[in-house]
Each structure stands twice: as structure tokens, then as C-alpha cells.
Write a protein that holds these residues in place. Structure first.
Motif, PDB file in Angstrom:
ATOM      1  N   ALA A   1      -6.905  -8.017  17.705  1.00  0.00           N
ATOM      2  CA  ALA A   1      -5.455  -7.900  17.874  1.00  0.00           C
ATOM      3  C   ALA A   1      -5.115  -7.227  19.196  1.00  0.00           C
ATOM      4  O   ALA A   1      -4.211  -7.666  19.925  1.00  0.00           O
ATOM      5  N   GLY A   2      -5.853  -6.167  19.529  1.00  0.00           N
ATOM      6  CA  GLY A   2      -5.588  -5.460  20.778  1.00  0.00           C
ATOM      7  C   GLY A   2      -5.939  -6.287  21.995  1.00  0.00           C
ATOM      8  O   GLY A   2      -5.148  -6.406  22.942  1.00  0.00           O
TER       9      GLY A   2
ATOM     10  N   GLU B   1      -8.417   1.809  31.350  1.00  0.00           N
ATOM     11  CA  GLU B   1      -7.206   1.001  31.173  1.00  0.00           C
ATOM     12  C   GLU B   1      -7.411  -0.107  30.151  1.00  0.00           C
ATOM     13  O   GLU B   1      -6.568  -0.331  29.282  1.00  0.00           O
ATOM     14  N   ILE B   2      -8.552  -0.807  30.243  1.00  0.00           N
ATOM     15  CA  ILE B   2      -8.828  -1.899  29.305  1.00  0.00           C
ATOM     16  C   ILE B   2      -8.948  -1.372  27.886  1.00  0.00           C
ATOM     17  O   ILE B   2      -8.331  -1.908  26.947  1.00  0.00           O
ATOM     18  N   CYS B   3      -9.730  -0.319  27.697  1.00  0.00           N
ATOM     19  CA  CYS B   3      -9.930   0.242  26.351  1.00  0.00           C
ATOM     20  C   CYS B   3      -8.624   0.780  25.774  1.00  0.00           C
ATOM     21  O   CYS B   3      -8.341   0.604  24.582  1.00  0.00           O
ATOM     22  N   LYS B   4      -7.813   1.415  26.619  1.00  0.00           N
ATOM     23  CA  LYS B   4      -6.532   1.946  26.150  1.00  0.00           C
ATOM     24  C   LYS B   4      -5.627   0.831  25.652  1.00  0.00           C
ATOM     25  O   LYS B   4      -5.010   0.939  24.580  1.00  0.00           O
ATOM     26  N   ASN B   5      -5.545  -0.273  26.411  1.00  0.00           N
ATOM     27  CA  ASN B   5      -4.670  -1.380  26.022  1.00  0.00           C
ATOM     28  C   ASN B   5      -5.178  -2.114  24.788  1.00  0.00           C
ATOM     29  O   ASN B   5      -4.385  -2.647  24.011  1.00  0.00           O
ATOM     30  N   ILE B   6      -6.493  -2.150  24.607  1.00  0.00           N
ATOM     31  CA  ILE B   6      -7.051  -2.786  23.400  1.00  0.00           C
ATOM     32  C   ILE B   6      -6.785  -1.936  22.167  1.00  0.00           C
ATOM     33  O   ILE B   6      -6.280  -2.422  21.149  1.00  0.00           O
TER      34      ILE B   6
ATOM     35  N   LYS C   1      -4.718   0.779  21.661  1.00  0.00           N
ATOM     36  CA  LYS C   1      -3.374   1.242  21.304  1.00  0.00           C
ATOM     37  C   LYS C   1      -2.650   0.226  20.422  1.00  0.00           C
ATOM     38  O   LYS C   1      -1.789   0.590  19.620  1.00  0.00           O
ATOM     39  N   VAL C   2      -2.997  -1.055  20.564  1.00  0.00           N
ATOM     40  CA  VAL C   2      -2.440  -2.093  19.690  1.00  0.00           C
ATOM     41  C   VAL C   2      -3.386  -2.388  18.533  1.00  0.00           C
ATOM     42  O   VAL C   2      -2.963  -2.571  17.391  1.00  0.00           O
ATOM     43  N   GLY C   3      -4.686  -2.408  18.824  1.00  0.00           N
ATOM     44  CA  GLY C   3      -5.669  -2.735  17.792  1.00  0.00           C
ATOM     45  C   GLY C   3      -5.675  -1.769  16.632  1.00  0.00           C
ATOM     46  O   GLY C   3      -5.924  -2.163  15.488  1.00  0.00           O
ATOM     47  N   ILE C   4      -5.383  -0.505  16.896  1.00  0.00           N
ATOM     48  CA  ILE C   4      -5.394   0.493  15.826  1.00  0.00           C
ATOM     49  C   ILE C   4      -4.335   0.187  14.770  1.00  0.00           C
ATOM     50  O   ILE C   4      -4.537   0.472  13.585  1.00  0.00           O
ATOM     51  N   SER C   5      -3.232  -0.425  15.179  1.00  0.00           N
ATOM     52  CA  SER C   5      -2.186  -0.767  14.203  1.00  0.00           C
ATOM     53  C   SER C   5      -2.676  -1.843  13.246  1.00  0.00           C
ATOM     54  O   SER C   5      -2.417  -1.786  12.038  1.00  0.00           O
ATOM     55  N   ALA C   6      -3.414  -2.847  13.782  1.00  0.00           N
ATOM     56  CA  ALA C   6      -3.973  -3.895  12.922  1.00  0.00           C
ATOM     57  C   ALA C   6      -5.038  -3.326  11.994  1.00  0.00           C
ATOM     58  O   ALA C   6      -5.121  -3.698  10.813  1.00  0.00           O
ATOM     59  N   PHE C   7      -5.834  -2.398  12.512  1.00  0.00           N
ATOM     60  CA  PHE C   7      -6.874  -1.748  11.706  1.00  0.00           C
ATOM     61  C   PHE C   7      -6.257  -0.959  10.556  1.00  0.00           C
ATOM     62  O   PHE C   7      -6.692  -1.054   9.403  1.00  0.00           O
TER      63      PHE C   7
ATOM     64  N   PHE D   1       4.341  -6.781  22.837  1.00  0.00           N
ATOM     65  CA  PHE D   1       4.927  -5.984  23.920  1.00  0.00           C
ATOM     66  C   PHE D   1       3.981  -4.875  24.391  1.00  0.00           C
ATOM     67  O   PHE D   1       4.255  -4.215  25.390  1.00  0.00           O
ATOM     68  N   GLY D   2       2.891  -4.647  23.640  1.00  0.00           N
ATOM     69  CA  GLY D   2       1.984  -3.555  23.967  1.00  0.00           C
ATOM     70  C   GLY D   2       2.511  -2.203  23.537  1.00  0.00           C
ATOM     71  O   GLY D   2       2.077  -1.166  24.046  1.00  0.00           O
ATOM     72  N   LYS D   3       3.446  -2.202  22.568  1.00  0.00           N
ATOM     73  CA  LYS D   3       4.037  -0.961  22.074  1.00  0.00           C
ATOM     74  C   LYS D   3       3.180  -0.407  20.935  1.00  0.00           C
ATOM     75  O   LYS D   3       3.415  -0.690  19.755  1.00  0.00           O
ATOM     76  N   GLY D   4       2.182   0.378  21.297  1.00  0.00           N
ATOM     77  CA  GLY D   4       1.243   0.889  20.308  1.00  0.00           C
ATOM     78  C   GLY D   4       1.875   1.799  19.280  1.00  0.00           C
ATOM     79  O   GLY D   4       1.535   1.744  18.094  1.00  0.00           O
ATOM     80  N   ILE D   5       2.811   2.641  19.693  1.00  0.00           N
ATOM     81  CA  ILE D   5       3.433   3.594  18.758  1.00  0.00           C
ATOM     82  C   ILE D   5       4.227   2.852  17.695  1.00  0.00           C
ATOM     83  O   ILE D   5       4.088   3.098  16.492  1.00  0.00           O
ATOM     84  N   GLN D   6       5.083   1.918  18.133  1.00  0.00           N
ATOM     85  CA  GLN D   6       5.930   1.179  17.180  1.00  0.00           C
ATOM     86  C   GLN D   6       5.096   0.319  16.223  1.00  0.00           C
ATOM     87  O   GLN D   6       5.381   0.268  15.019  1.00  0.00           O
ATOM     88  N   SER D   7       4.077  -0.367  16.762  1.00  0.00           N
ATOM     89  CA  SER D   7       3.262  -1.219  15.893  1.00  0.00           C
ATOM     90  C   SER D   7       2.456  -0.379  14.895  1.00  0.00           C
ATOM     91  O   SER D   7       2.291  -0.764  13.735  1.00  0.00           O
ATOM     92  N   THR D   8       1.993   0.789  15.330  1.00  0.00           N
ATOM     93  CA  THR D   8       1.267   1.676  14.424  1.00  0.00           C
ATOM     94  C   THR D   8       2.180   2.258  13.353  1.00  0.00           C
ATOM     95  O   THR D   8       1.792   2.353  12.180  1.00  0.00           O
ATOM     96  N   VAL D   9       3.404   2.637  13.745  1.00  0.00           N
ATOM     97  CA  VAL D   9       4.380   3.143  12.768  1.00  0.00           C
ATOM     98  C   VAL D   9       4.628   2.088  11.688  1.00  0.00           C
ATOM     99  O   VAL D   9       4.674   2.399  10.493  1.00  0.00           O
ATOM    100  N   MET D  10       4.774   0.830  12.098  1.00  0.00           N
ATOM    101  CA  MET D  10       5.010  -0.241  11.126  1.00  0.00           C
ATOM    102  C   MET D  10       3.823  -0.399  10.179  1.00  0.00           C
ATOM    103  O   MET D  10       4.000  -0.555   8.965  1.00  0.00           O
ATOM    104  N   SER D  11       2.615  -0.368  10.729  1.00  0.00           N
ATOM    105  CA  SER D  11       1.422  -0.524   9.898  1.00  0.00           C
ATOM    106  C   SER D  11       1.289   0.612   8.893  1.00  0.00           C
ATOM    107  O   SER D  11       0.990   0.392   7.712  1.00  0.00           O
ATOM    108  N   VAL D  12       1.505   1.828   9.367  1.00  0.00           N
ATOM    109  CA  VAL D  12       1.412   2.993   8.489  1.00  0.00           C
ATOM    110  C   VAL D  12       2.530   2.977   7.449  1.00  0.00           C
ATOM    111  O   VAL D  12       2.310   3.267   6.265  1.00  0.00           O
ATOM    112  N   MET D  13       3.736   2.606   7.884  1.00  0.00           N
ATOM    113  CA  MET D  13       4.893   2.617   6.992  1.00  0.00           C
ATOM    114  C   MET D  13       4.696   1.656   5.819  1.00  0.00           C
ATOM    115  O   MET D  13       5.058   1.973   4.673  1.00  0.00           O
TER     116      MET D  13
END
Length: 464
Positions: free
Chosen positions: A74-75, A235-240, A242-248, A383-395
């Protein structure tokens, strides 16, 4: 960059682009559904309840492998789409290579950890007595195949990230077909029983990975799995991640909520459990369609966002929402009208039929909210918005727990039945507010860039 790879992401009419990305996913989901039914049928023919229980007990373990695959897939997938939107194919090749090799390395580490801890893992899964031996046989194959199983989940998403949804579907179908062919051979002809079913599944994953590697190395002009492109950096690991953690986290919480829901349902008898099982199988059809839309269009959204194409971006989001809501509500309405006949087709027990209709109605109501929540999550990931996507996954996971407990305390069985609907509706509302919070700022950035760099409207019509 080769425009064939980017046609559906960049220039195809929006309805055509959406269907190009969504329909192959639907077909893949349908094939997976057919395989799951076939696999259960073959194992059922062994007439061994302990073996059937072993497959059920192993589901959380399989979910972990999928979650690890989605952590990378996903990331990396959304990052690749954004890089292609920026016309940065060289970095996209690096990202896809990092995605592949990190998946393999993670799978190898996972295997090394699980092999000596297999007995405690089995106890944690709840395997006891005769089912312990069969669960061990089943899981052992997945532990050994972990590197390629994780790579399969991650590569499928990066292939789709460049708009090659048909190639992604072919890889998934190849694995499913090989799995279905090998199942009866390993289970019955070679007398491997449940271990044979697991081995067939692992080989199916291997075939899919081989196809994805072939595509990325020989067909794709914008991605690679070559070790020479494996150049991980911050940079690559951060972008992977920050989004991938929400899918996880989403996969993890879905496993937990499913386990909780089943445990509460058991308190009210077998008829409730049976009703839940029947309803879940029926609603799965609608869920697969909404998932096809919410997951399938992520590369389109990511590319348009990164390319600063405001008009195309909003058209994709609006039409996807319209198509998904329309089809989901239409199918849900049909299933609602014939709910009594549907439940009766699976059971002749009057109690199951009565409670099953209520459960089916509640789950049908939740499908629209679940679809929209998944779409919001997909937009944030694109959009690469890791915080918002993670909030949705957790919520989507956290909200369900107190709602389920409170519903059980106040409304008993009805509180349990409607807990998922209420929690999905709540998550959907949260997603809407998060979207409104970033929409203005994100689109303002696009509009500013558009004013500085006029779009190229040359139409190139090619077939992928």
C-alpha cells in the motif's frame, strides 16, 4: 516514460479509467471467493472436523502475512503512482525494487522468528487436542513460504500502481488457478491432507510472484525489482511506511474486531453464530464490489494529485463515489427484498432464518458506510497523508470495541448485531471531516501549481 503504461492513469476518459482499474479487481475478488469455497469443499471431503477447525484457527496467522504484505504494498504502490505523476520514473524504479526486497527480507525474518516459536503460536491461536497437530501442519507451510506470500501481496499493488490492473489481475488469477488445480492432487492423490492444501496455496503464491517479477522486469518501463535498483534511503522508507502502516493497522484491527464479534455472538447461541456466518457470506458480494472501487482507483487519485491535475482528480473522486454508492445500494436493496429467501437457502432452522434476516439487514446497512470509509482511507493514502489514513484505520477498529461492549450491555443481542453498522457509520463521519479538513489546502496547492505550469492537453490514444 512509456505512455502505454500511463494512459489509463493520465489520459483515458475518467469513466473508462475507473472501470479499467476496478473491473479486474472485481474479477480477482470473485476468483478468490470461488477458491475459498472450493478449498473448504476439498478439506470438508476429508470428513475430519479437527482439520476444518485448523483452517479456521489459522486465519489470524494468514491475516498477519497479508497485513505485512500490505504494509509494503500500500505504501510503495501509492508512492509509485505519485512519482509517475511527477514524471519521476527513475525514483519509481527504486521504490518498487525496495518494496520487493524489503518484503522478501521481512518474510525471511518472520520465518526465522516463527519456526522456533511454532508451539507458543499454536497455543495463542487456540489450537488444542487433535486440531493442534493439523494446525501445526497447516501453518508450517505458510511459515516456510512467508517471504513469497508477503511479496505476492506487495507486488500486486505496485503493478496496479502504474495502471496495469489487467496484469495485476492475471498474476492473482494465475495463483488462484494453480492453487485450485493442486489442491485435489496434494490432498487426495498424494495423501498430504491439510498440509497439501497449505502447500498448494503457497505454490499458488509463488506462481503469482513469478508473474509479477516477469511483468516488472520485462514489460514495465517505469518499475523494477532488480537488485541494482535496491537503494533504500530515508525518504523512500518514510513515504512507504507512513502510508503502509495504515493498511497494516487496518488489517490487524479487522482481525481483532472479527474475533471479538464472534466471541460475543457465541454468548447468544448457535442460531446467532449461524446467522452471522450466512449473512457474512452473502454481504461479502457487496463488500467485494465496494472494495474494488475504493482500492482500484487509488493509483488514479495518486497520479492526478501528484500531477497537479485538479479537474481530473475531482472527477475521479466524484464519479467513483457515485458508481460505488449506486451499485452498493442497488445490490443491497435487492438482497434486502429477498432476505428471507436468501437465509432460507442456507438453513431450514426457523430461529436461524428469523435472526438471520435481522443480521443481514444490519450488515447490508453497514456496507455503504464501510465502502465510503474505505474510499476516504484510499484518498488519504493516495495523497500520501499518513496521519489521516492511519486515523481512519485505527478508528474503524477502535470505535467498534466500546460500541460492541456498550451495545451488548444496553440492548443485548440487538446491540451486538448493529454494533458494526454504528461503528462503520461513525468512522465514515470521521473520514468526511478529515477529508474536508485537507481538501481545501490540498486543492489550493494543486491550483497554484496549475497556474504556474499549464497542463498538456495532447490526447494520446493507445491500448495497454
Amino acid at each position: 516514460m512509456d505512455q502505454k503504461s500511463l494512459y489509463y492513469l493520465e489520459k483515458a476518459p475518467v469513466p473508462k479509467a475507473i472501470m479499467h482499474m476496478v473491473i479486474p479487481m472485481m474479477l480477482s475478488f470473485i476468483a478468490t471467493l470461488i477458491y475459498n469455497i472450493t478449498d473448504a469443499f476439498y478439506i470438508g471431503k476429508l470428513d475430519n472436523t479437527a482439520m476444518m477447525a485448523a483452517v479456521t484457527l489459522a486465519l489470524p496467522f494468514s491475516a498477519i502475512l497479508m497485513a505485512l504484505g500490505n504494509l509494503f504494498g500500500a505504501g510503495a504502490g501509492t508512492y509509485v503512482s505519485r512519482l509517475l505523476g511527477e514524471d519521476n520514473a527513475d525514483r519509481a524504479k527504486q521504490v518498487s525494487s525496495v518494496n520487493f526486497w524489503l518484503s522478501i527480507f521481512t518474510g525471511a525474518i518472520f520465518m526465522a522468528i516463527c519456526l522456533p516459536l511454532l508451539t507458543p503460536i499454536l497455543q495463542l491461536l487456540g489450537a488444542r487436542g487433535e486440531s493442534l497437530v493439523h494446525t501445526r501442519d497447516y501453518i508450517l507451510m505458510f511459515v516456510i513460504g512467508a517471504p513469497l506470500i508477503i511479496a505476492n501481496f506487495s507486488l500486486e499493488q505496485t503493478v496496479r500502481a502504474e495502471g496495469a490492473s489487467t496484469a495485476s489481475m492475471m498474476g492473482m488469477l494465475a495463483g488462484v488457478i494453480i492453487n485450485m488445480v493442486l489442491d485435489p492432487i496434494f490432498i487426495f492423490l498424494l495423501h498430504m491432507d491439510i498440509m497439501g492444501a497449505a502447500l498448494a496455496s503457497v505454490i499458488g503464491n509463488v506462481i503469482s510472484v513469478v508473474w509479477f517479477i516477469y511483468y516488472l522486469q520485462k514489460k514495465s518501463t517505469v518499475q523494477s525489482v532488480s537488485i541494482k535498483d535496491f537503494k533504500p534511503n530515508k525518504e523512500i522508507c518514510k513515504n512507504i511506511f507512513k502510508v503502509g502502516i495504515s493498511a497494516f493497522l487496518l488489517d490487524g484491527f479487522l482481525a481483532i474486531t472479527s474475533l471479538l464479534f464472534n466471541n460475543f455472538a457465541v454468548l447468544y447461541g448457535d442460531s446467532i453464530v449461524a446467522g452471522v456466518g450466512i449473512s457474512q457470506r452473502v454481504v461479502q458480494i457487496v463488500d467485494f464490489i465496494s472494495m474494488s472501487f475504493s482500492m482500484g482507483v487509488v493509483p488514479l487519485i495518486a497520479f492526478a494529485y501528484s500531477a497537479k491535475n485538479h479537474e481530473r482528480l475531482m472527477k475521479i473522486i466524484k464519479k467513483t463515489t457515485l458508481y460505488m454508492v449506486g451499485i452498493t445500494m442497488g445490490l443491497s436493496a435487492i438482497l434486502f427484498v429477498f432476505r428471507a429467501q436468501i437465509i432460507s437457502a442456507f438453513s431450514i432452522d426457523s430461529d436461524v432464518i428469523a435472526i438471520g434476516q435481522i443480521i443481514l439487514m444490519a450488515q447490508l446497512c453497514s456496507t455503504i458506510f464501510a465502502g465510503l470509509s474505505a474510499l476516504f482511507t484510499g484518498i488519504f493514502q493516495a495523497f500520501g497523508k499518513g496521519i489521516q489514513s492511519t486515523v481512519m484505520s485505527v478508528m474503524r477498529g477502535i470505535a467498534f470495541i466500546p460500541i460492541l461492549i456498550l451495545g451488548n450491555m444496553l440492548f443485548a443481542v440487538n446491540g451486538i448485531i448493529w454494533a458494526m453498522t454504528i461503528s462503520e457509520a461513525f468512522a465514515c463521519i470521521v473520514g468526511l471531516f478529515l477529508w474536508l479538513g485537507i481538501r481545501k489546502k490540498s486543492l489550493l496547492e494543486i491550483s497554484t501549481k496549475e497556474a504556474d505550469e499549464p497542463q498538456n492537453h495532447t490526447d494520446i490514444i493507445v491500448e495497454q
